[in-house]
Design a protein around this motif. Structure first.
Motif, PDB file in Angstrom:
ATOM      1  N   ALA A 236      -0.314   2.179   6.539  1.00 55.59           N
ATOM      2  CA  ALA A 236      -1.767   1.759   6.000  1.00 55.59           C
ATOM      3  C   ALA A 236      -2.459   3.191   5.249  1.00 55.59           C
ATOM      4  N   ARG A 237      -2.363   4.155   5.838  1.00 55.77           N
ATOM      5  CA  ARG A 237      -2.596   5.434   5.186  1.00 55.77           C
ATOM      6  C   ARG A 237      -2.156   5.616   3.712  1.00 55.77           C
ATOM      7  N   ALA A 238      -0.666   5.384   3.795  1.00 56.02           N
ATOM      8  CA  ALA A 238       0.137   5.497   2.606  1.00 56.02           C
ATOM      9  C   ALA A 238      -0.236   4.459   1.353  1.00 56.02           C
ATOM     10  N   ILE A 239      -0.375   3.337   1.883  1.00 54.39           N
ATOM     11  CA  ILE A 239      -0.914   2.203   1.048  1.00 54.39           C
ATOM     12  C   ILE A 239      -2.108   2.414   0.237  1.00 54.39           C
ATOM     13  N   PHE A 240      -3.268   3.096   1.136  1.00 54.77           N
ATOM     14  CA  PHE A 240      -4.578   3.393   0.573  1.00 54.77           C
ATOM     15  C   PHE A 240      -4.666   4.512   0.028  1.00 54.77           C
ATOM     16  N   GLN A 241      -3.553   5.518   0.156  1.00 56.56           N
ATOM     17  CA  GLN A 241      -3.571   6.804  -0.648  1.00 56.56           C
ATOM     18  C   GLN A 241      -3.468   6.470  -2.263  1.00 56.56           C
ATOM     19  N   ASP A 242      -2.664   5.317  -2.581  1.00 54.40           N
ATOM     20  CA  ASP A 242      -2.509   5.069  -3.764  1.00 54.40           C
ATOM     21  C   ASP A 242      -3.256   3.878  -4.431  1.00 54.40           C
ATOM     22  N   LEU A 243      -3.826   3.024  -3.457  1.00 59.51           N
ATOM     23  CA  LEU A 243      -4.585   1.744  -3.879  1.00 59.51           C
ATOM     24  C   LEU A 243      -5.881   2.033  -3.897  1.00 59.51           C
ATOM     25  N   ASN A 244      -6.422   2.989  -2.979  1.00 61.51           N
ATOM     26  CA  ASN A 244      -8.061   3.191  -2.814  1.00 61.51           C
ATOM     27  C   ASN A 244      -8.440   3.589  -4.329  1.00 61.51           C
ATOM     28  N   PRO A 245      -7.823   4.727  -5.088  1.00 61.42           N
ATOM     29  CA  PRO A 245      -8.331   5.095  -6.278  1.00 61.42           C
ATOM     30  C   PRO A 245      -8.206   4.053  -7.491  1.00 61.42           C
ATOM     31  N   VAL A 246      -7.236   3.242  -7.581  1.00 65.26           N
ATOM     32  CA  VAL A 246      -7.149   2.236  -8.400  1.00 65.26           C
ATOM     33  C   VAL A 246      -8.147   1.151  -8.049  1.00 65.26           C
ATOM     34  N   SER A 247      -8.503   0.754  -6.932  1.00 64.59           N
ATOM     35  CA  SER A 247      -9.696  -0.050  -6.515  1.00 64.59           C
ATOM     36  C   SER A 247     -11.036   0.568  -7.040  1.00 64.59           C
ATOM     37  N   ILE A 248     -11.156   1.574  -6.749  1.00 65.95           N
ATOM     38  CA  ILE A 248     -12.477   2.396  -7.017  1.00 65.95           C
ATOM     39  C   ILE A 248     -12.714   2.498  -8.579  1.00 65.95           C
ATOM     40  N   ARG A 249     -11.659   2.736  -9.425  1.00 70.94           N
ATOM     41  CA  ARG A 249     -11.514   2.954 -10.764  1.00 70.94           C
ATOM     42  C   ARG A 249     -11.946   1.379 -11.442  1.00 70.94           C
ATOM     43  N   ALA A 250     -11.404   0.573 -10.783  1.00 71.74           N
ATOM     44  CA  ALA A 250     -11.797  -0.885 -11.387  1.00 71.74           C
ATOM     45  C   ALA A 250     -12.693  -1.582 -10.973  1.00 71.74           C
TER      46      ALA A 250
ATOM     47  N   VAL B  19      12.363  -1.601  14.476  1.00 66.69           N
ATOM     48  CA  VAL B  19      12.517  -2.882  14.896  1.00 66.69           C
ATOM     49  C   VAL B  19      11.505  -3.360  15.979  1.00 66.69           C
ATOM     50  N   PRO B  20      10.805  -4.277  15.774  1.00 61.97           N
ATOM     51  CA  PRO B  20       9.839  -4.838  16.615  1.00 61.97           C
ATOM     52  C   PRO B  20      10.324  -5.236  18.105  1.00 61.97           C
ATOM     53  N   THR B  21       9.914  -4.471  19.195  1.00 58.78           N
ATOM     54  CA  THR B  21      10.087  -4.841  20.430  1.00 58.78           C
ATOM     55  C   THR B  21       8.970  -5.237  21.277  1.00 58.78           C
ATOM     56  N   GLY B  22       8.352  -6.112  20.480  1.00 58.59           N
ATOM     57  CA  GLY B  22       7.027  -6.672  21.106  1.00 58.59           C
ATOM     58  C   GLY B  22       5.708  -6.099  20.265  1.00 58.59           C
ATOM     59  N   LEU B  23       4.958  -7.029  20.099  1.00 52.87           N
ATOM     60  CA  LEU B  23       3.843  -6.569  18.976  1.00 52.87           C
ATOM     61  C   LEU B  23       2.769  -5.896  19.749  1.00 52.87           C
ATOM     62  N   LEU B  24       2.622  -4.356  19.223  1.00 50.75           N
ATOM     63  CA  LEU B  24       1.565  -3.680  19.663  1.00 50.75           C
ATOM     64  C   LEU B  24       0.497  -4.167  18.797  1.00 50.75           C
ATOM     65  N   ALA B  25      -0.692  -3.844  19.396  1.00 49.18           N
ATOM     66  CA  ALA B  25      -2.068  -3.971  18.413  1.00 49.18           C
ATOM     67  C   ALA B  25      -1.947  -3.001  17.470  1.00 49.18           C
ATOM     68  N   GLN B  26      -1.439  -1.916  17.595  1.00 49.76           N
ATOM     69  CA  GLN B  26      -1.763  -1.074  16.222  1.00 49.76           C
ATOM     70  C   GLN B  26      -0.610   0.084  16.474  1.00 49.76           C
ATOM     71  N   SER B  27       0.531   0.099  15.971  1.00 52.57           N
ATOM     72  CA  SER B  27       1.550   1.171  16.085  1.00 52.57           C
ATOM     73  C   SER B  27       1.172   2.259  15.159  1.00 52.57           C
ATOM     74  N   ILE B  28       1.804   3.492  15.659  1.00 57.69           N
ATOM     75  CA  ILE B  28       1.488   4.816  14.827  1.00 57.69           C
ATOM     76  C   ILE B  28       2.119   4.367  13.261  1.00 57.69           C
ATOM     77  N   ASP B  29       3.288   3.741  13.466  1.00 61.07           N
ATOM     78  CA  ASP B  29       4.081   3.528  12.151  1.00 61.07           C
ATOM     79  C   ASP B  29       3.168   2.641  11.137  1.00 61.07           C
ATOM     80  N   GLU B  30       2.313   1.568  11.795  1.00 58.90           N
ATOM     81  CA  GLU B  30       1.812   0.931  11.076  1.00 58.90           C
ATOM     82  C   GLU B  30       0.487   1.514  10.590  1.00 58.90           C
ATOM     83  N   GLU B  31      -0.160   2.501  11.335  1.00 58.65           N
ATOM     84  CA  GLU B  31      -1.331   3.472  10.734  1.00 58.65           C
ATOM     85  C   GLU B  31      -0.754   4.210   9.723  1.00 58.65           C
ATOM     86  N   ALA B  32       0.453   4.915   9.698  1.00 53.03           N
ATOM     87  CA  ALA B  32       1.235   5.736   8.620  1.00 53.03           C
ATOM     88  C   ALA B  32       1.246   4.997   7.114  1.00 53.03           C
TER      89      ALA B  32
END
Length: 170
Positions: free
Chosen positions: A25-39, A10-23
């Motif tokens: 982002a890492r999860a998104i790119f774990q799956d997406l970067n290989p697809v992007s590279i192949r294509a 639950v957002p209690t104020g917008l932090l520039a970068q939360s640890i959860d948002e970083e996690a």
């Protein structure tokens, strides 16, 4: 590719970068970067909060070799950041760094950004201070087997917008 990943937060104020948002982002790119590279195309989307206050991301939009324009997300009530990949390694692009255009686009939208590179780097773009910083280096995300370390010269841990533009003009 996995379906949308959601973290309860639950957002209690917008932090520039939360640890959860970083996690996320890492999860998104774990799956997406290989697809992007192949294509050899960029993929992009948004990170933010659902109407229920959960951190989530939009489905990726397929771009082309040098750009991507995200579709408007159906699942996000509040967008906090963009995300995008840089496709496959190419000596014709400075793909190991976010571009000035990447930073400008996020600034114009009033959000921050996440960028994955062919070398497996993760960058965070802070548009409040107009700086980008390397969250993790070569190989921390899936990388292109054709990536050549050092081809882009020395890559610093962070760049202001002006420093980045100068670096990319070299």
């Amino acid at each position: 590719m996995k379906a949308c990943w959601i973290l309860a937060l639950v957002p209690t104020g917008l932090l520039a970068q939360s640890i959860d948002e970083e996690a996320l982002a890492r999860a998104i790119f774990q799956d997406l970067n290989p697809v992007s590279i192949r294509a050899n195309v960029e993929y992009c989307g948004y990170v933010g909060f659902t109407a229920e206050g959960e951190l989530a991301y939009s489905q990726p939009t397929r771009g082309d070799e040098g750009s991507c324009l995200s579709d408007d997300p159906d699942n996000l009530e509040l967008i906090t950041a963009s995300y995008h990949t840089h496709g496959a390694h190419s000596p014709d692009y400075s793909s190991e760094l976010p571009s000035g255009t990447d930073m400008e686009g996020d600034e114009d939208e009033g959000i921050d950004g996440w960028v994955a590179t062919p070398g497996g780097r993760l960058w965070y773009i802070d548009t409040t201070d107009m700086i980008t910083r390397q969250i993790c280096g070569i190989g921390c995300l899936p990388s292109d087997p054709n990536f050549v370390s050092g081809e882009s010269g020395i890559i610093e841990q962070s760049y202001s917008y002006d420093e980045l533009v100068i670096k990319l003009d070299e």
